[in-house]
Design an enzyme around this catalytic site. Sequence first.
Site, PDB file in Angstrom:
ATOM      1  N   SER A 119       0.856  -1.182   0.000  1.00  0.00           N
ATOM      2  CA  SER A 119       0.000   0.000   0.000  1.00  0.00           C
ATOM      3  C   SER A 119       0.894   1.235   0.000  1.00  0.00           C
ATOM      4  CB  SER A 119      -0.892   0.003   1.233  1.00  0.00           C
ATOM      5  OG  SER A 119      -0.098   0.218   2.388  1.00  0.00           O
ATOM      6  N   LYS A 120       0.260   2.373   0.034  1.00  0.00           N
ATOM      7  CA  LYS A 120       1.005   3.633   0.006  1.00  0.00           C
ATOM      8  C   LYS A 120       2.071   3.675   1.105  1.00  0.00           C
ATOM      9  CE  LYS A 120      -2.104   5.256  -2.947  1.00  0.00           C
ATOM     10  NZ  LYS A 120      -2.690   3.901  -3.088  1.00  0.00           N
ATOM     11  N   ARG A 121       1.744   3.045   2.217  1.00  0.00           N
ATOM     12  CA  ARG A 121       2.677   3.072   3.337  1.00  0.00           C
ATOM     13  C   ARG A 121       4.044   2.516   2.963  1.00  0.00           C
ATOM     14  NH1 ARG A 121      -0.221  -0.398   5.749  1.00  0.00           N
ATOM     15  NH2 ARG A 121       1.646  -1.324   6.622  1.00  0.00           N
ATOM     16  N   GLY A 166       5.647   3.158   0.377  1.00  0.00           N
ATOM     17  CA  GLY A 166       6.293   3.998  -0.616  1.00  0.00           C
ATOM     18  C   GLY A 166       5.666   3.742  -1.973  1.00  0.00           C
TER      19      GLY A 166
END
Length: 617
Positions: free
Chosen positions: A383-385, A387
């Site tokens: 996910s975005k977490r 990167g």
Amino acid sequence: MNTYSRSDITAPIVAARFCGPPSAMLGQEKVPCPNRQGTQTLARVRAALFPHLPDVAVCRNVAPLRRFHAGCRGVVGCGPSALCSACALPRDENACDDSTPDSRLPTRADTAIIGAFLPPCEETRVPDPAADVRVRFAPSPTGALHIGGARTAIYNWAFARKTGGTFILRIDDTDPERSTAENTAQILRSLRWLGLDWDEGPEAGGAFGPYFQTQRAHAYRVALERMKANGSAYPCFCTAEELERKREAARSGDGTPGYDRTCRRLSADDARARIDGGEPHVWRVAVPEDRGDIVVDDAVRGETVFPASAMDDFVLVRSDGTPTYNFATVVDDADMEITHVIRGDDHLSNTPRQILVFEALASPVPRFAHLSMIWGADGKKLSKRHGATSVEAFRDEGILPEALLNYLALLGWSLDGQTTIVSAETLRATFSLERISKNPAIFDAEKLDWMNGVYIRDMPPEQLAERMLPWLESAGLASRADFELRRAWFLALVPLVNERLKRMTEVVPALGFLFASEITLDPASVEKALTTAEARTALRGSAEALGTLDRWDAASIEACLRAVADSLGVKPKVLFQAVRVAVTGSTVSPPLFESLALLGSETARARLVSAQAATAG
RNA sequence: GGCGCGUUCGUCUAGCGGUUAGGACACCGCCCUCUCAAGGCGGAGAUCACGGGUUCGAAUCCCGUACGCGCUACCA
């Protein structure tokens, strides 16, 4: 270019290879096949069901919907490509338009409906999967192309190229809420950026289109008609509340959840009456009562068996008439004659359901290959977490397409367990389904960075210079005109950085001092290398000595500075570091002498002087 | 709950009945060196998830268990 117009159609009768009941046959003739050597048997059939049509013939098992001009509505099944059977002219997508259907000719829906009433063809085409591979990548344009999807696309592409097959791109845009044209555009852009080309699909055309699911409503309607006709689909009038209640009961009960087939027991008349009465309904598959266990012969996982008892009569078509995923993909895969389905692991459990639909449609079941998922570094879903996860994000962060392709290709596939650098060329020459690994993989950004560095180092200098330019441009340091004007100078930059870069984003920080007129000295570097009296003496001595140089090249500069260090009694390393900080602003920089050479005598000496001033007090 | 899939160094993987369990990234050390890299050499790191079988012999075959994941929707 061959052109085609509707008036070119001489015969109002559309013919095809016929295998329907003799009673429906009006005539039969052998004609030369337009597409290959030999003859084919054509038949004329009275299609009583369709009075608006002339005599029509169809064969349900010879790919009735293929290979004709978009506007021709013809029917044929004879070899891949070449001629349109309705007009006998070479197919040319651009010359046809589908906007004014000819009412004398059967529509695609018509032909398939007729097909559904005909018994199975004796001459069912047995596709040779090895000889005629057709694979597809079917992203949903609800977001950017992420690395999981990219890897799936790469494997499909590599497999098609390796086998000499066809790579098809299809857009699964059935979710109108979240699907956008911009996402579609971005996906195409990302695929192209990675170097993947598709043979059929958006912007490429092809004889099996359309390639957007939202444009394929008729195909789903046709398929449903076929299933209705052979009894493999039935209407269900149960309401959402009823279903929820049944689910609850089943879950707490014997542990076999799924629809209880209430509406399957309705009589045909009853069902028709309720439909005619306008009662909302969905269409479900009727899973054959006598169907044994469903085995999926997966190319990656081997044989996996699903008990037929676990298959419920799932929904094919929603009450609003739109197809569900499990129905739409199968119809598309069947129509597009997909031979191998290479896709994410999350679809493995859907596969037996889809096989049921293939069977109900009397379509050959493709070979499946299910890929394990890619996880983030923490073992969780990407996910975005974590990167960057989209292909374009990696591009923007300075990853080279060939490196990302290489890394992704090896994330779940191996050439031999030894080889780590795999170009697109070797991929397409060596890829095989057998060497896909079963394990889920964790995305390792550090390894990608390393690999990116390998590609940067191995790149021909001219090419690296060329690829560096956009980064310098967007930082406002250089322009295309600049680049053309001083090609040699830009080319000389390459050896300064090619061994030092991991990502292209590092070009600007590494080389910025050569472009900017003013530099700011990094305080920590100044502290380390410029605060001593020795350092200041070294700077002064260096500035003076360099001023006397008549040859301004790396070797001369080095000789000069070493001589200065020697005469001043300063350790060369100390002097070099002082000069480095003064000229580049940092203790870390490309090789000093080469950098000075490229900077130019004037600027170099000016910086030595201003650095003295800056550190004097 | 039911069904299915997965489990080899921290990470990606090789292995498909007999190997000192191999390679790569990362890590550590040395060499090279004007800094940083790159490169060279070397090192550490895997009781092959666990427990049972089968076998002379199992990371490899079979069965369980655990953990993780997926599907079980009128999501895709």
